[in-house]
Design an enzyme around this catalytic site. Structure first.
Site, PDB file in Angstrom:
ATOM      1  N   ARG A  83       0.850  -1.192   0.000  1.00 45.05           N
ATOM      2  CA  ARG A  83       0.000   0.000   0.000  1.00 45.05           C
ATOM      3  C   ARG A  83       0.881   1.234   0.000  1.00 45.05           C
ATOM      4  O   ARG A  83       1.948   1.252   0.598  1.00 45.05           O
ATOM      5  CB  ARG A  83      -0.897   0.020   1.241  1.00 45.05           C
ATOM      6  N   TYR A 223      -1.165  -3.711  -7.106  1.00 40.62           N
ATOM      7  CA  TYR A 223      -0.966  -4.470  -5.871  1.00 40.62           C
ATOM      8  C   TYR A 223      -2.133  -4.391  -4.892  1.00 40.62           C
ATOM      9  O   TYR A 223      -2.631  -3.306  -4.586  1.00 40.62           O
ATOM     10  CB  TYR A 223       0.313  -4.004  -5.167  1.00 40.62           C
ATOM     11  N   LYS A 232      -9.522  -2.335   1.420  1.00 42.70           N
ATOM     12  CA  LYS A 232      -9.216  -1.175   2.256  1.00 42.70           C
ATOM     13  C   LYS A 232      -9.947   0.091   1.769  1.00 42.70           C
ATOM     14  O   LYS A 232     -10.427   0.889   2.569  1.00 42.70           O
ATOM     15  CB  LYS A 232      -7.708  -0.922   2.278  1.00 42.70           C
ATOM     16  N   HIS A 252     -11.163  -2.040  11.368  1.00 48.46           N
ATOM     17  CA  HIS A 252     -10.064  -2.943  11.021  1.00 48.46           C
ATOM     18  C   HIS A 252      -9.966  -4.018  12.106  1.00 48.46           C
ATOM     19  O   HIS A 252      -9.067  -3.989  12.944  1.00 48.46           O
ATOM     20  CB  HIS A 252      -8.782  -2.091  10.971  1.00 48.46           C
ATOM     21  N   SER A 274      -1.701  -3.466  11.442  1.00 45.04           N
ATOM     22  CA  SER A 274      -1.150  -4.439  10.504  1.00 45.04           C
ATOM     23  C   SER A 274       0.051  -5.157  11.103  1.00 45.04           C
ATOM     24  O   SER A 274       0.883  -4.540  11.766  1.00 45.04           O
ATOM     25  CB  SER A 274      -0.708  -3.729   9.223  1.00 45.04           C
ATOM     26  N   CYS A 276       0.168  -7.237  13.520  1.00 44.70           N
ATOM     27  CA  CYS A 276       0.141  -7.371  14.980  1.00 44.70           C
ATOM     28  C   CYS A 276      -0.735  -8.528  15.435  1.00 44.70           C
ATOM     29  O   CYS A 276      -1.104  -8.605  16.605  1.00 44.70           O
ATOM     30  CB  CYS A 276      -0.295  -6.072  15.630  1.00 44.70           C
ATOM     31  N   ASP A 299      -9.855  -9.471   9.213  1.00 40.39           N
ATOM     32  CA  ASP A 299      -9.299  -8.145   8.908  1.00 40.39           C
ATOM     33  C   ASP A 299     -10.298  -6.992   9.053  1.00 40.39           C
ATOM     34  O   ASP A 299      -9.915  -5.929   9.488  1.00 40.39           O
ATOM     35  CB  ASP A 299      -8.722  -8.141   7.484  1.00 40.39           C
ATOM     36  N   ARG A 392       2.036 -12.043   0.145  1.00 44.93           N
ATOM     37  CA  ARG A 392       0.688 -12.383   0.636  1.00 44.93           C
ATOM     38  C   ARG A 392       0.167 -13.687   0.055  1.00 44.93           C
ATOM     39  O   ARG A 392       0.510 -14.070  -1.052  1.00 44.93           O
ATOM     40  CB  ARG A 392      -0.289 -11.259   0.228  1.00 44.93           C
TER      41      ARG A 392
HETATM   42  P1  GTP Z   1      -2.785  -7.304   8.482  1.00 49.58           P
HETATM   43  O1  GTP Z   1      -3.351  -8.497   7.802  1.00 49.58           O
HETATM   44  O2  GTP Z   1      -1.619  -6.685   7.733  1.00 49.58           O
HETATM   45  O3  GTP Z   1      -3.798  -6.275   8.879  1.00 49.58           O
HETATM   46  O4  GTP Z   1      -2.071  -7.815   9.875  1.00 49.58           O
HETATM   47  P2  GTP Z   1      -2.570  -8.855  10.988  1.00 49.58           P
HETATM   48  O5  GTP Z   1      -2.993  -8.085  12.194  1.00 49.58           O
HETATM   49  O6  GTP Z   1      -3.482  -9.876  10.456  1.00 49.58           O
HETATM   50  O7  GTP Z   1      -1.197  -9.520  11.382  1.00 49.58           O
HETATM   51  P3  GTP Z   1      -0.746 -11.035  11.401  1.00 49.58           P
HETATM   52  O8  GTP Z   1      -1.664 -11.948  12.149  1.00 49.58           O
HETATM   53  O9  GTP Z   1      -0.356 -11.410  10.020  1.00 49.58           O
HETATM   54  O10 GTP Z   1       0.565 -10.748  12.307  1.00 49.58           O
HETATM   55  C1  GTP Z   1       1.558 -11.640  12.317  1.00 49.58           C
HETATM   56  C2  GTP Z   1       2.738 -11.138  13.143  1.00 49.58           C
HETATM   57  O11 GTP Z   1       2.391 -11.038  14.527  1.00 49.58           O
HETATM   58  C3  GTP Z   1       3.822 -12.176  13.039  1.00 49.58           C
HETATM   59  O12 GTP Z   1       5.070 -11.530  13.097  1.00 49.58           O
HETATM   60  C4  GTP Z   1       3.566 -13.029  14.282  1.00 49.58           C
HETATM   61  O13 GTP Z   1       4.717 -13.701  14.661  1.00 49.58           O
HETATM   62  C5  GTP Z   1       3.123 -11.989  15.290  1.00 49.58           C
HETATM   63  N1  GTP Z   1       2.243 -12.531  16.339  1.00 49.58           N
HETATM   64  C6  GTP Z   1       0.932 -12.855  16.211  1.00 49.58           C
HETATM   65  N2  GTP Z   1       0.423 -13.278  17.388  1.00 49.58           N
HETATM   66  C7  GTP Z   1       1.436 -13.196  18.288  1.00 49.58           C
HETATM   67  C8  GTP Z   1       1.527 -13.466  19.688  1.00 49.58           C
HETATM   68  O14 GTP Z   1       0.577 -13.858  20.354  1.00 49.58           O
HETATM   69  N3  GTP Z   1       2.741 -13.264  20.284  1.00 49.58           N
HETATM   70  C9  GTP Z   1       3.822 -12.819  19.580  1.00 49.58           C
HETATM   71  N4  GTP Z   1       4.968 -12.637  20.230  1.00 49.58           N
HETATM   72  N5  GTP Z   1       3.771 -12.557  18.255  1.00 49.58           N
HETATM   73  C10 GTP Z   1       2.594 -12.729  17.620  1.00 49.58           C
HETATM   74 MN    MN Z   2      -4.202 -10.238   8.488  1.00 51.56          MN
HETATM   75 MN    MN Z   3      -5.256  -5.274   7.586  1.00 48.83          MN
END
Ligand code: GTP
Ligand code: MN
Ligand code: MN
Length: 610
Positions: A83, A223, A232, A252, A274, A276, A299, A392
């Site tokens: 993005r 993309y 989005k 979100h 994102s 997280c 999401d 992705r």
């Molecule tokens: P978008 O799809 O971009 O909106 O992001 P999202 O919020 O879906 O993030 P996603 O679940 O893909 O985040 C993955 C990241 O968070 C990776 O680096 C994981 O290792 C980390 N992660 C997810 N859950 C945990 C957790 O409970 N503990 C830790 N330490 N890391 C976590």
């Molecule tokens: Mn996601």
């Molecule tokens: Mn997202």
């Protein structure tokens, strides 16, 4: 002569699968401006999908995989991988309606720029018309869109991410419904006889939104978030503006169904920025015996009040567009099983020698040889990652083995709890229940996440990300926060409780204090039981924190001392945090509602820092 003139457009539209004047005039207007060679209406049939897929394989845009069923690999132009927030505009009539967090250009001025860019931009290409609905056409308030695009890659991705084709067009016709106009061009017209490239795009990019008109114009990128305009651009930016006008929320957030051992059910929604952990939490496999978690969305959540006063959440999407790196059998087996079920498009991951894909974290052991996302040879000794960090997987949500049957409820599920959270090494406790709605909105408004790894001992760079919506609020952030407060004043509302979580707090040795991932089910259990009124809590300056023994750590190798650290509220950390919160509110300026400023003062008092 391949360029469309008016008569040619009229001729092409004779074969349109609709007589709907609004639809035809939109399509005709864009075709006249962009002059494609041909117009193709997307019906969503398998035959049509196969045809377009084959064309993309022949063109070298897609590689057919042999290792995963019915799946394809695409590599983008290395300059077109994410993005583009600095090229994203909210073109409201009034500049102040775009607010402090958005780029703004006056609508008339932006239209002039766009008219120049789109003039002839589809020359030599096919213009696809994709009717779609976000959520279900059977919803009380169905939300339609039509995307016209010159990218067949976008067509195949939209067919995964949104309910698209004949189903949506028939419903638009039957209901004589309005739709969001979504106009997309990769911005790479072809001269007569000119050969195409695998990933056409333009170094000039514009992702523009007209909230009053409810329209989206996207130029120059092929993309994901820039080009799949249902996601989005519509489901967050435009929908948040509609939701503001109509008294609901477009957020979100993931949506999760939890069932306790007694068979009681609660639905929760959670907003994390994102990368997280939304997709992770949405597919969690609980580690506590007897507890079950099912997925509804990973999401985006749209939440409207039902007649019973509860907020009902719908996932408007039809697929997953997940970050590939870090998704693996050890961290998110549910996502891996969804991918195995087939029908995926992978973008910017790496190719294995036996016709499958790989990315960092997919398996613990790295393959001996790969073709990386840039098309170069890669071995475990290579210094660059094999997959782009923002690569992705695009996967039908129906593949998710833990999908709850309610995903087909047109009007969603009643939400009992909302979680806010981000990535913080310090300060923010593992879990805290906010005091009331306004206090919860305050905690959401100061939601924060670390963007960069800090030097040893130092605190990471904290970016404030209100409700994890910073890049996606389609209007003024101050009005957005006021809207959240207003939702809390809705007559007869039975509001969800709001919690704040942090899976990422670190110990003195920089290790994670909390094991996270599937063990987050223990926090979900406490949240569930707080909502049910069966779990104990003690009051803290931040609200309510689990009483001793209330957070289930049975079977977990976790000491009482670790839990105390994970839940701690340290005044010295909060002194710095309050200063940073005040800086953030100063950045947002006058638009911050007085109620939220008052929350800062009462928090300061409760912390004994006044
Ligand atoms: P978008 O799809 O971009 O909106 O992001 P999202 O919020 O879906 O993030 P996603 O679940 O893909 O985040 C993955 C990241 O968070 C990776 O680096 C994981 O290792 C980390 N992660 C997810 N859950 C945990 C957790 O409970 N503990 C830790 N330490 N890391 C976590
Ligand atoms: Mn996601
Ligand atoms: Mn997202």
């Amino acid at each position: 002569m391949t360029v469309l003139d008016h008569d040619v457009v009229a001729d092409q539209l004779k074969n349109a699968p609709t007589k709907n004047e609004k639809v035809l005039s939109f399509v005709s207007r864009i075709a006249t401006l962009t002059t494609p060679d041909e117009i193709v209406w997307i019906d969503g049939s398998e035959g049509q999908r196969d045809l377009i897929t084959q064309q993309l394989v022949d063109a070298g845009t897609l590689v057919r995989l042999t290792g995963t069923k019915d799946s394809y690999y695409a590599a983008s132009d290395p300059e077109d991988v994410a993005r583009v927030e600095d090229r994203t505009y909210i073109c409201s009539v009034d500049e102040k309606d775009a607010g402090a967090l958005n780029n703004w250009v006056a609508p008339a001025e932006m239209k002039e720029t766009l008219n120049g860019l789109f003039d002839g931009s589809m020359r030599g290409r096919t213009m696809y018309v994709i009717p779609f609905v976000m959520g279900l056409a059977e919803a009380d308030q169905p939300m339609f869109g039509i995307e016209v695009t010159d990218s067949p890659y976008v067509v195949l991705s939209m067919l995964i991410m949104a309910r698209s084709g004949k189903y949506a067009l028939d419903a638009i016709d039957a209901q004589d419904a309005d739709f969001v106009e979504c106009v997309h061009s990769v911005g790479a017209p072809l001269a007569e006889g000119e050969a195409d490239v695998a990933w056409p795009n333009n170094s000039t990019k514009y992702i523009t939104h007209f909230p009053e008109e409810r329209s989206i114009w996207s130029f120059g990128s092929g993309y994901g978030g820039n080009a799949l305009l249902g996601k989005k651009c519509y489901a967050l930016r435009i929908a948040s503006a509609i939701a503001h006008d109509e008294g609901w929320l477009a957020e979100h957030m993931l949506i999760l169904k939890l069932t306790n051992p007694e068979g009681q059910v609660k639905y929760i929604a959670a907003a994390f920025p994102s990368a997280c952990g939304k997709t992770n939490l949405a597919m969690i496999e609980p580690t506590i015996p007897g507890w079950k978690a099912e997925t509804l969305g990973d999401d985006i959540a749209w939440m409207r009040f039902g007649e019973d006063g509860q907020l009902y959440a719908v996932n408007p999407e039809f697929g997953l567009f997940g970050v590939a790196p870090g998704t693996g059998y050890s961290t998110n087996p549910t996502a891996m099983h969804a991918i195995e079920a087939g029908g995926n498009i992978f973008t910017n991951v790496a190719l294995t020698d036996d016709g499958d894909v790989w990315w960092e974290g997919k398996t613990d052991e790295k393959p001996a040889h790969l073709t990386d996302w840039r098309g170069n040879d890669w071995t475990p000794d290579s210094e660059t990652p094999a997959a782009h960090p923002n690569s992705r997987f695009c996967t039908p949500i129906a593949n998710v083995p833990t999908l709850a049957p309610e995903w087909q409820n047109p009007n969603g599920v009643p939400i009992s709890a909302i979680l806010f959270g981000g990535r913080r090494k310090t300060t923010m406790p593992l879990v805290t229940e906010t005091r009331d709605w306004n206090h919860g909105v305050f905690m959401g408004s100061v939601l924060s996440s670390e963007t960069t790894a800090a030097a040893t001992g130092a605190v990471g760079v904290v970016r404030r990300d209100p409700m994890a919506m910073r890049p996606f609020i389609g209007y003024n952030v101050g009005d957005y926060l006021q809207h959240w407060l207003n939702i809390g004043q809705t007559e007869g509302a039975k509001l969800p409780k709001i919690f704040y979580v942090n899976w990422f707090r670190r110990d003195d040795d920089n290790s994670f204090l909390w094991p996270g991932f599937s063990e987050n089910s223990r926090v979900l259990k406490w949240v569930f039981e707080r909502v049910a009124g069966t779990a104990d809590a003690v009051e803290s300056p931040l609200g309510f924190t689990p009483a001793e023994g209330a957070l289930d750590t049975e079977g977990l190798d976790f000491t009482a001392e670790q839990l105390r650290k994970a839940l701690a509220i340290k005044p010295e950390e909060w002194e710095a945090e309050l200063a940073s919160i005040e800086e953030w509110y100063a950045e947002l300026g006058d638009s911050v509602p007085a109620e939220l400023r008052a929350e800062v003062d009462s928090l300061r008092e409760r912390l004994g820092l006044a």
